[in-house]
Every structure is written in C-alpha cells, then in structure tokens.
Write a protein that holds these residues in place. Structure first.
Motif, PDB file in Angstrom:
ATOM      1  N   LEU A 162     -40.434  46.253  27.249  1.00  0.00           N
ATOM      2  CA  LEU A 162     -39.447  46.614  26.231  1.00  0.00           C
ATOM      3  C   LEU A 162     -40.156  47.043  24.961  1.00  0.00           C
ATOM      4  CD1 LEU A 162     -39.325  44.113  23.937  1.00  0.00           C
ATOM      5  CD2 LEU A 162     -38.250  42.956  25.843  1.00  0.00           C
ATOM      6  N   ARG A 163     -39.370  47.623  24.080  1.00  0.00           N
ATOM      7  CA  ARG A 163     -39.815  47.969  22.729  1.00  0.00           C
ATOM      8  C   ARG A 163     -38.823  47.343  21.774  1.00  0.00           C
ATOM      9  NH1 ARG A 163     -42.862  53.183  22.552  1.00  0.00           N
ATOM     10  NH2 ARG A 163     -42.300  53.225  20.375  1.00  0.00           N
ATOM     11  N   VAL A 164     -39.320  46.810  20.676  1.00  0.00           N
ATOM     12  CA  VAL A 164     -38.453  46.187  19.678  1.00  0.00           C
ATOM     13  C   VAL A 164     -39.050  46.466  18.300  1.00  0.00           C
ATOM     14  CG1 VAL A 164     -39.646  43.952  19.940  1.00  0.00           C
ATOM     15  CG2 VAL A 164     -37.323  44.017  18.993  1.00  0.00           C
ATOM     16  N   LEU A 165     -38.187  46.712  17.342  1.00  0.00           N
ATOM     17  CA  LEU A 165     -38.675  46.952  15.986  1.00  0.00           C
ATOM     18  C   LEU A 165     -39.360  45.693  15.457  1.00  0.00           C
ATOM     19  CD1 LEU A 165     -35.645  48.993  14.738  1.00  0.00           C
ATOM     20  CD2 LEU A 165     -38.023  49.778  14.708  1.00  0.00           C
ATOM     21  N   GLU A 166     -40.478  45.886  14.800  1.00  0.00           N
ATOM     22  CA  GLU A 166     -41.284  44.767  14.315  1.00  0.00           C
ATOM     23  C   GLU A 166     -40.503  43.850  13.374  1.00  0.00           C
ATOM     24  OE1 GLU A 166     -45.835  44.269  12.791  1.00  0.00           O
ATOM     25  OE2 GLU A 166     -44.681  45.907  11.909  1.00  0.00           O
ATOM     26  N   TYR A 167     -39.570  44.387  12.622  1.00  0.00           N
ATOM     27  CA  TYR A 167     -38.802  43.542  11.701  1.00  0.00           C
ATOM     28  C   TYR A 167     -37.673  42.768  12.379  1.00  0.00           C
ATOM     29  CZ  TYR A 167     -35.567  47.591  11.273  1.00  0.00           C
ATOM     30  OH  TYR A 167     -34.707  48.631  11.506  1.00  0.00           O
ATOM     31  N   ASN A 168     -37.439  43.008  13.659  1.00  0.00           N
ATOM     32  CA  ASN A 168     -36.384  42.285  14.380  1.00  0.00           C
ATOM     33  C   ASN A 168     -36.968  40.975  14.922  1.00  0.00           C
ATOM     34  OD1 ASN A 168     -34.199  41.422  15.873  1.00  0.00           O
ATOM     35  ND2 ASN A 168     -33.778  43.435  16.753  1.00  0.00           N
ATOM     36  N   LYS A 169     -37.234  40.061  14.000  1.00  0.00           N
ATOM     37  CA  LYS A 169     -37.899  38.795  14.327  1.00  0.00           C
ATOM     38  C   LYS A 169     -37.080  37.944  15.297  1.00  0.00           C
ATOM     39  CE  LYS A 169     -41.268  39.694  11.458  1.00  0.00           C
ATOM     40  NZ  LYS A 169     -42.459  40.324  11.955  1.00  0.00           N
ATOM     41  N   ARG A 170     -35.753  37.954  15.158  1.00  0.00           N
ATOM     42  CA  ARG A 170     -34.898  37.162  16.052  1.00  0.00           C
ATOM     43  C   ARG A 170     -35.076  37.627  17.498  1.00  0.00           C
ATOM     44  NH1 ARG A 170     -29.736  36.555  13.515  1.00  0.00           N
ATOM     45  NH2 ARG A 170     -29.499  38.787  13.734  1.00  0.00           N
ATOM     46  N   ALA A 171     -35.073  38.935  17.722  1.00  0.00           N
ATOM     47  CA  ALA A 171     -35.232  39.468  19.075  1.00  0.00           C
ATOM     48  C   ALA A 171     -36.626  39.155  19.619  1.00  0.00           C
ATOM     49  CB  ALA A 171     -34.975  40.971  19.092  1.00  0.00           C
ATOM     50  N   ILE A 172     -37.652  39.316  18.808  1.00  0.00           N
ATOM     51  CA  ILE A 172     -39.020  39.040  19.253  1.00  0.00           C
ATOM     52  C   ILE A 172     -39.154  37.579  19.666  1.00  0.00           C
ATOM     53  CG2 ILE A 172     -41.437  38.889  18.493  1.00  0.00           C
ATOM     54  CD1 ILE A 172     -40.841  41.470  16.814  1.00  0.00           C
ATOM     55  N   ALA A 173     -38.583  36.664  18.894  1.00  0.00           N
ATOM     56  CA  ALA A 173     -38.626  35.236  19.246  1.00  0.00           C
ATOM     57  C   ALA A 173     -37.920  34.988  20.575  1.00  0.00           C
ATOM     58  CB  ALA A 173     -38.000  34.403  18.140  1.00  0.00           C
TER      59      ALA A 173
ATOM     60  N   GLY B 204     -35.348  55.879   5.443  1.00  0.00           N
ATOM     61  CA  GLY B 204     -36.386  56.370   4.547  1.00  0.00           C
ATOM     62  C   GLY B 204     -37.710  55.633   4.643  1.00  0.00           C
ATOM     63  N   ASN B 205     -37.803  54.618   5.517  1.00  0.00           N
ATOM     64  CA  ASN B 205     -39.048  53.866   5.684  1.00  0.00           C
ATOM     65  C   ASN B 205     -39.586  54.053   7.095  1.00  0.00           C
ATOM     66  OD1 ASN B 205     -38.947  52.582   3.079  1.00  0.00           O
ATOM     67  ND2 ASN B 205     -37.347  51.263   3.902  1.00  0.00           N
ATOM     68  N   TYR B 206     -40.907  54.137   7.196  1.00  0.00           N
ATOM     69  CA  TYR B 206     -41.535  54.197   8.511  1.00  0.00           C
ATOM     70  C   TYR B 206     -41.699  52.777   9.028  1.00  0.00           C
ATOM     71  CZ  TYR B 206     -42.377  59.112   7.796  1.00  0.00           C
ATOM     72  OH  TYR B 206     -42.199  60.459   7.589  1.00  0.00           O
ATOM     73  N   GLU B 207     -41.160  52.526  10.205  1.00  0.00           N
ATOM     74  CA  GLU B 207     -41.184  51.187  10.808  1.00  0.00           C
ATOM     75  C   GLU B 207     -41.978  51.223  12.110  1.00  0.00           C
ATOM     76  OE1 GLU B 207     -40.100  48.785   9.067  1.00  0.00           O
ATOM     77  OE2 GLU B 207     -38.663  49.702   7.694  1.00  0.00           O
ATOM     78  N   SER B 208     -42.515  50.073  12.477  1.00  0.00           N
ATOM     79  CA  SER B 208     -43.330  49.963  13.685  1.00  0.00           C
ATOM     80  C   SER B 208     -42.543  49.308  14.820  1.00  0.00           C
ATOM     81  CB  SER B 208     -44.586  49.129  13.402  1.00  0.00           C
ATOM     82  OG  SER B 208     -45.377  49.761  12.419  1.00  0.00           O
TER      83      SER B 208
END
Length: 193
Positions: free
Chosen positions: A129-140, A161-165
């Motif tokens: 899977l791929r998940v946005l780095e700021y989606n901490k709840r999903a990563i956990a 307007g922001n580049y996200e990983s």
C-alpha cells in the motif's frame, strides 16, 4: 457480476454495494479531515450531491475486487485489492467517508479481514500500500496489522499547495499471522444479484 465473497468480522461486513449505500454516502457528504487523509484538496470544496453518491457506489460496483464496508447496518466506506496475478500480489486501499467512525479500530478490523482473504483465500505472496506520511492514524493501523515500512516517495504529491511524501508499506505471506481472537468468516457466493 463479481464472484467476490462476503467477509464478516466481529463488527464489520465487507460486501458488494446495495442501493441503500447511495443514501449512506450522500448523508455523510464531505469532511475536510477525510479529504486531506485521502490526499485531496480542501480548497474550494463543492457541495456533495446525490450524483456524487451514485458515482461513488457505481465505482465500487464496477471494480471486481472492491467491497463496501458495512458497520451497524450502514455503509461507512470501501476497501479494495488491486490484484496482479502475474506477480501474485495486490495493492490494498481502504477509506471511510463517515467521520463518526474514525478512531474506533474499524480500519484495523477491515485490514485484518482483507489480509485474511488475500493470504488465505487468494494465496497471494505480497500485499502492499501507499499512505501519506502525515496520515499517522492509518500508518499505526497498518503497522498493527503487520505491514512493514519499505520506504518513502519524497514530496511526490502536491496537496493544498504543499508537497507531501508517501510511505510505502508491505506484508508478505510468511509474515502474516491471522488474528487468533477475531471472528472472520468468508462466505463464497457463486453470483451476486
């Protein structure tokens, strides 16, 4: 139609779409936090329409490996496996549109149900899977279910307007352990109505 099984957990049912799902989706409308976690723009959000709800359910209906997530008798989201038979693997995606169910552990239950089907039913070797780095709840949630972080695609998504990983995660068949205390029932159905 699809030969996708009905998958039943303790509190979640994964199933093909029903007409009532349109109403469930429409009633929730848009939620800024959920849009952001999906990687969507929260600028200039337009009102959610009946047509939007119909298209949402139709996209699930047309995908042969996608389920509606039912909780307490109503649709709250969807889960999908994009299977690559050549390499015996799948890409996993899950999302809830109802903000009232966030933080209740339902994402963990859905993920466990899907992994059980992927590894025990389909006999896949890998699910990623791929998940946005700021989606901490999903990563956990994914880590709790056995996914391992493989790496990051740095600043590959332009969101508000922001580049996200994106974080890339995976689990292999030999790493998967079925939940011992969870009820999982996979009901094979020859043909859906």
């Amino acid at each position: 139609m699809s030969q996708l099984p009905l998958i039943k957990g303790e509190s979640i049912l994964l199933r093909r779409p029903a007409e009532t799902d349109i109403k469930d989706r429409y009633n929730c409308g848009w939620n800024e936090e959920i849009i952001r976690m999906y990687g969507g723009s929260t600028k200039n959000i337009k009102p959610f329409t009946q047509e939007d709800a119909e298209k949402f359910v139709e996209r699930i209906r047309l995908n042969k490996n996608e389920w509606c997530v039912e909780y307490e008798g109503r649709c709250i989201g969807q889960a999908r496996l994009t299977v690559d038979k050549t390499d015996n693997r799948a890409r996993y995606a899950v999302g809830f549109f109802d903000p009232s169910v966030l933080g209740k552990g339902l994402g963990t239950e859905v993920t466990q149900l899907i992994l059980h089907y992927a590894f025990r039913g389909l006999k896949l070797h890998r699910v990623d899977l791929r998940v946005l780095e700021y989606n901490k709840r999903a990563i956990a949630c994914y880590k709790k279910c056995g996914f391992i972080e493989e790496g990051k695609e740095r600043e590959g998504a332009l969101i508000n307007g922001n580049y996200e990983s994106d974080v890339m995660m995976s689990i292999l068949d030999r790493e998967y352990e079925a939940p011992k205390h969870k009820f999982i029932e996979v009901i094979q159905i020859k043909q859906w109505p």
